[in-house]
Design an enzyme around this catalytic site. Structure first.
Site, PDB file in Angstrom:
ATOM      1  N   ASP A 190       0.839  -1.202   0.000  1.00  0.00           N
ATOM      2  CA  ASP A 190       0.000   0.000   0.000  1.00  0.00           C
ATOM      3  C   ASP A 190       0.876   1.254   0.000  1.00  0.00           C
ATOM      4  O   ASP A 190       2.095   1.177   0.237  1.00  0.00           O
ATOM      5  CB  ASP A 190      -0.918  -0.013   1.243  1.00  0.00           C
ATOM      6  CG  ASP A 190      -2.103   0.935   1.121  1.00  0.00           C
ATOM      7  OD1 ASP A 190      -2.205   1.658   0.110  1.00  0.00           O
ATOM      8  OD2 ASP A 190      -2.931   0.958   2.057  1.00  0.00           O
TER       9      ASP A 190
ATOM     10  N   GLU B  92      -7.975  -0.729   4.716  1.00  0.00           N
ATOM     11  CA  GLU B  92      -6.510  -0.832   4.636  1.00  0.00           C
ATOM     12  C   GLU B  92      -5.946  -1.339   5.959  1.00  0.00           C
ATOM     13  O   GLU B  92      -5.060  -2.201   5.991  1.00  0.00           O
ATOM     14  CB  GLU B  92      -5.911   0.537   4.292  1.00  0.00           C
ATOM     15  CG  GLU B  92      -6.248   0.985   2.879  1.00  0.00           C
ATOM     16  CD  GLU B  92      -5.819   2.403   2.559  1.00  0.00           C
ATOM     17  OE1 GLU B  92      -5.728   2.722   1.372  1.00  0.00           O
ATOM     18  OE2 GLU B  92      -5.584   3.202   3.491  1.00  0.00           O
TER      19      GLU B  92
ATOM     20  N   GLY C 212      -7.066   8.864   0.740  1.00  0.00           N
ATOM     21  CA  GLY C 212      -8.044   8.384  -0.252  1.00  0.00           C
ATOM     22  C   GLY C 212      -9.312   7.848   0.388  1.00  0.00           C
ATOM     23  O   GLY C 212     -10.213   7.377  -0.301  1.00  0.00           O
TER      24      GLY C 212
END
Ligand code: 5RP
Length: 216
Positions: free
Chosen positions: A83, A105, A99
């Protein structure tokens, strides 16, 4: 090292490919750096068996490249999560969520043995907090959480018009120099209505790639 930020992101994404095991199921983050990474994965057709995706945006891009996307619940622990980040300190602790995909995540990072993070040099900071800290919040708790954050010295700004993939809202907290990210992450997690804090301090990255170099 490349001076252009986009070039640095692209180089980091290319380098991250070398961590990917052939035939594995891979955790994939979200953002413009990850888009370069997904494109690099797509160029190596058949390298991975499938991906666990952290956002609708990444899922769409993965599928465009013919990469199968699977549910985290069906695969258990992942060997690798790749990531980007918005800021990174010397201990590989991160601010993420620019984002808006921070919750998924963080879940995938927690479920992965190794987290490889790709950034450009401008995101490397001495102390986290110049980038506004994203906090995902249950919509009805927005006012309550904002007041709790103000009580702690932060200046929360509602990301108006933005809804996360989980149907929640984001408060971007300005004005904090974060000297103890682990303590702040734990404290903010206690506020009722907070879904997830964009501080990745309790579970930092394991490897940080800045352009084509590795952060030591
Ligand atoms: C998304 C994120 C991204 O990793 C972060 O915002 C960095 O994005 P970019 O690679 O576009 O600079 O945390 O929620």
């Amino acid at each position: 090292m490349a001076t252009n930020r986009e070039d640095q992101k692209r180089l980091a994404a290319e380098r991250a490919i070398s961590y990917v095991e052939e035939g594995s199921i891979l955790g994939v983050g979200t953002g413009s750096t990850v888009a370069y990474f997904i494109d690099a994965l797509g160029a190596r057709r058949g390298l991975i068996e499938a991906a666990v995706s952290s956002s609708e945006q990444s899922t769409a891009r993965l599928k465009q490249h013919g990469i199968r996307v699977v549910d985290l619940n069906s695969v258990g622990t992942l060997a690798l999560y790749v990531d980007g980040a918005d800021e990174c300190d010397a201990h590989k602790r991160l601010i993420k969520g620019g984002g808006g995909a921070l919750t998924r995540e963080k879940i995938i990072a927690a479920a992965s043995k190794t987290f490889v993070c790709m950034i450009d040099a401008a995101k490397r900071v001495d102390a986290l907090g110049k980038f506004p800290l994203p906090v995902e919040v249950i919509p009805m708790a927005r006012g309550h959480v904002a007041r709790e954050i103000v009580r702690r010295g932060g200046n929360p700004v509602w990301r108006d018009g933005f809804v996360t993939d989980n149907g929640n809202v984001i408060l971007d907290v300005h004005g904090w120099r974060i000297d103890d990210p682990v303590a702040l992450e734990a404290d903010l997690n206690q506020i009722v209505g907070v879904v997830c804090v964009g501080l990745f301090a309790r579970r930092p990255a394991d490897v940080v790639l800045i352009g084509d170099s590795i952060m030591s």
